[in-house]
Design a protein around this motif. Sequence first.
Motif, mmCIF file in Angstrom:
data_model
loop_
_atom_site.group_PDB
_atom_site.id
_atom_site.type_symbol
_atom_site.label_atom_id
_atom_site.label_comp_id
_atom_site.label_asym_id
_atom_site.label_seq_id
_atom_site.Cartn_x
_atom_site.Cartn_y
_atom_site.Cartn_z
ATOM 1 N N LEU A 19 0.822 -1.210 0.000
ATOM 2 C CA LEU A 19 0.000 0.000 0.000
ATOM 3 C C LEU A 19 0.855 1.260 0.000
ATOM 4 O O LEU A 19 0.539 2.241 -0.680
ATOM 5 C CB LEU A 19 -0.926 -0.009 1.219
ATOM 6 N N GLY A 20 1.945 1.242 0.764
ATOM 7 C CA GLY A 20 2.833 2.394 0.783
ATOM 8 C C GLY A 20 3.454 2.654 -0.574
ATOM 9 O O GLY A 20 3.540 3.810 -1.019
ATOM 10 N N LEU A 21 3.883 1.591 -1.242
ATOM 11 C CA LEU A 21 4.481 1.742 -2.568
ATOM 12 C C LEU A 21 3.426 2.161 -3.591
ATOM 13 O O LEU A 21 3.708 2.947 -4.497
ATOM 14 C CB LEU A 21 5.137 0.423 -2.985
ATOM 15 N N MET A 22 2.212 1.635 -3.430
ATOM 16 C CA MET A 22 1.129 2.028 -4.345
ATOM 17 C C MET A 22 0.837 3.510 -4.213
ATOM 18 O O MET A 22 0.596 4.197 -5.213
ATOM 19 C CB MET A 22 -0.125 1.211 -4.058
ATOM 20 N N ALA A 23 0.861 4.029 -2.985
ATOM 21 C CA ALA A 23 0.621 5.459 -2.782
ATOM 22 C C ALA A 23 1.676 6.296 -3.499
ATOM 23 O O ALA A 23 1.363 7.321 -4.115
ATOM 24 C CB ALA A 23 0.610 5.766 -1.289
ATOM 25 N N LYS A 24 2.929 5.853 -3.445
ATOM 26 C CA LYS A 24 4.008 6.591 -4.123
ATOM 27 C C LYS A 24 3.801 6.599 -5.635
ATOM 28 O O LYS A 24 3.903 7.646 -6.280
ATOM 29 C CB LYS A 24 5.364 5.953 -3.806
ATOM 30 N N THR A 25 3.533 5.430 -6.199
ATOM 31 C CA THR A 25 3.386 5.345 -7.652
ATOM 32 C C THR A 25 2.164 6.116 -8.122
ATOM 33 O O THR A 25 2.210 6.803 -9.157
ATOM 34 C CB THR A 25 3.289 3.873 -8.102
ATOM 35 N N LEU A 26 1.064 6.021 -7.377
ATOM 36 C CA LEU A 26 -0.152 6.732 -7.777
ATOM 37 C C LEU A 26 0.045 8.235 -7.683
ATOM 38 O O LEU A 26 -0.365 8.983 -8.587
ATOM 39 C CB LEU A 26 -1.315 6.293 -6.888
ATOM 40 N N ALA A 27 0.698 8.704 -6.600
ATOM 41 C CA ALA A 27 0.928 10.138 -6.442
ATOM 42 C C ALA A 27 1.809 10.678 -7.563
ATOM 43 O O ALA A 27 1.528 11.749 -8.127
ATOM 44 C CB ALA A 27 1.572 10.410 -5.083
ATOM 45 N N LEU A 28 2.857 9.947 -7.921
ATOM 46 C CA LEU A 28 3.750 10.409 -8.985
ATOM 47 C C LEU A 28 3.041 10.397 -10.333
ATOM 48 O O LEU A 28 3.203 11.325 -11.143
ATOM 49 C CB LEU A 28 5.000 9.525 -9.029
ATOM 50 N N THR A 29 2.239 9.370 -10.589
ATOM 51 C CA THR A 29 1.494 9.297 -11.846
ATOM 52 C C THR A 29 0.525 10.469 -11.975
ATOM 53 O O THR A 29 0.449 11.132 -13.022
ATOM 54 C CB THR A 29 0.717 7.971 -11.940
ATOM 55 N N LEU A 30 -0.235 10.737 -10.918
ATOM 56 C CA LEU A 30 -1.197 11.842 -10.945
ATOM 57 C C LEU A 30 -0.491 13.186 -11.060
ATOM 58 O O LEU A 30 -1.000 14.108 -11.713
ATOM 59 C CB LEU A 30 -2.080 11.799 -9.702
ATOM 60 N N LEU A 31 0.684 13.308 -10.438
ATOM 61 C CA LEU A 31 1.448 14.551 -10.555
ATOM 62 C C LEU A 31 1.867 14.788 -12.005
ATOM 63 O O LEU A 31 1.779 15.915 -12.508
ATOM 64 C CB LEU A 31 2.681 14.499 -9.649
ATOM 65 N N LEU A 32 2.309 13.740 -12.674
ATOM 66 C CA LEU A 32 2.707 13.864 -14.081
ATOM 67 C C LEU A 32 1.527 14.298 -14.948
ATOM 68 O O LEU A 32 1.674 15.140 -15.844
ATOM 69 C CB LEU A 32 3.281 12.538 -14.585
ATOM 70 N N PHE A 33 0.340 13.755 -14.673
ATOM 71 C CA PHE A 33 -0.829 14.154 -15.461
ATOM 72 C C PHE A 33 -1.272 15.571 -15.109
ATOM 73 O O PHE A 33 -1.781 16.296 -15.974
ATOM 74 C CB PHE A 33 -1.969 13.145 -15.260
ATOM 75 N N ALA A 34 -1.094 15.979 -13.867
ATOM 76 C CA ALA A 34 -1.402 17.359 -13.499
ATOM 77 C C ALA A 34 -0.473 18.325 -14.234
ATOM 78 O O ALA A 34 -0.909 19.379 -14.727
ATOM 79 C CB ALA A 34 -1.273 17.539 -11.989
ATOM 80 N N LEU A 35 0.799 17.958 -14.333
ATOM 81 C CA LEU A 35 1.749 18.791 -15.084
ATOM 82 C C LEU A 35 1.386 18.844 -16.559
ATOM 83 O O LEU A 35 1.481 19.894 -17.203
ATOM 84 C CB LEU A 35 3.168 18.246 -14.902
ATOM 85 N N LEU A 36 0.952 17.694 -17.104
ATOM 86 C CA LEU A 36 0.527 17.663 -18.504
ATOM 87 C C LEU A 36 -0.678 18.566 -18.719
ATOM 88 O O LEU A 36 -0.736 19.313 -19.711
ATOM 89 C CB LEU A 36 0.193 16.228 -18.912
ATOM 90 N N ALA A 37 -1.642 18.535 -17.792
ATOM 91 C CA ALA A 37 -2.822 19.391 -17.915
ATOM 92 C C ALA A 37 -2.431 20.865 -17.874
ATOM 93 O O ALA A 37 -2.956 21.680 -18.649
ATOM 94 C CB ALA A 37 -3.815 19.071 -16.793
ATOM 95 N N ALA A 38 -1.501 21.207 -16.988
ATOM 96 C CA ALA A 38 -1.054 22.601 -16.898
ATOM 97 C C ALA A 38 -0.353 23.031 -18.191
ATOM 98 O O ALA A 38 -0.568 24.152 -18.680
ATOM 99 C CB ALA A 38 -0.111 22.767 -15.705
ATOM 100 N N MET A 39 0.449 22.145 -18.754
ATOM 101 C CA MET A 39 1.138 22.463 -20.013
ATOM 102 C C MET A 39 0.143 22.629 -21.156
ATOM 103 O O MET A 39 0.275 23.532 -21.990
ATOM 104 C CB MET A 39 2.160 21.374 -20.322
ATOM 105 N N LEU A 40 -0.866 21.751 -21.208
ATOM 106 C CA LEU A 40 -1.872 21.856 -22.259
ATOM 107 C C LEU A 40 -2.661 23.155 -22.130
ATOM 108 O O LEU A 40 -2.904 23.852 -23.118
ATOM 109 C CB LEU A 40 -2.818 20.653 -22.201
#
Length: 218
Positions: A19-40
């Motif tokens: 669960l701890g590792l899943m939280a890390k991967t999910l947070a990083l994935t969502l951060l990347l998509f948030a950055l993509l949305a900001a760039m778009l």
Amino acid sequence: MILIAALRAIPSIFQRATLGLMAKTLALTLLLFALLAAMLWGGFHAARLALGWGGGGLAEASATAIAMVAAGWLLFRATAMAVMGLFADDIVAAVERADYPQVAARPVGWGRSARLAVASLARAIGWNMLALPAYIALLVTGVGTIGLFLALNAYLLGRDMADMVEPRHPALPPIPRGSRWLMGLVSALLFLVPLVNLLAPIFSAAMAVHMLLGRKTR
């Protein structure tokens, strides 16, 4: 065997270490998509001002939302699996410690995990972009696009999952190609289900562990 591995993977998702590792991967994935949305949004805003178009913020927000839906369909799976690949050694090790403590493993290391993650991302984006014209052409069939998407990504995901676990156990026979594809198909189906797709990367890694090591410990 694939059904057994999939069922064994379900409780593996909810172990404390996983669960701890899943939280890390999910947070990083969502951060990347948030950055993509900001760039778009920034790109649409600059284009609207340069071309003198009206519509203001609503038009920019609508264009960004449409682009993110398309990006999510094409890129979420690839991005989530690539991010998980960065932590693959830790994730696989956590499942092995909990369910196969008697099996010795050889750590892959962060460097190789990073290379596998980059290779996974490149394959997923490259092959799906090549298939994009076929995806569009098959829309008229109603089911052809989904069928091709599942078939292609089942192969790609099966390869990714095998690459995560097989190097840790070089003495064991590799997962057969047919089993790889079936693993990938289960994973690809999960990525199509909203919210469930957030669990799909960790589930896929756990399933691969059970697919490889379950044969040894049956």
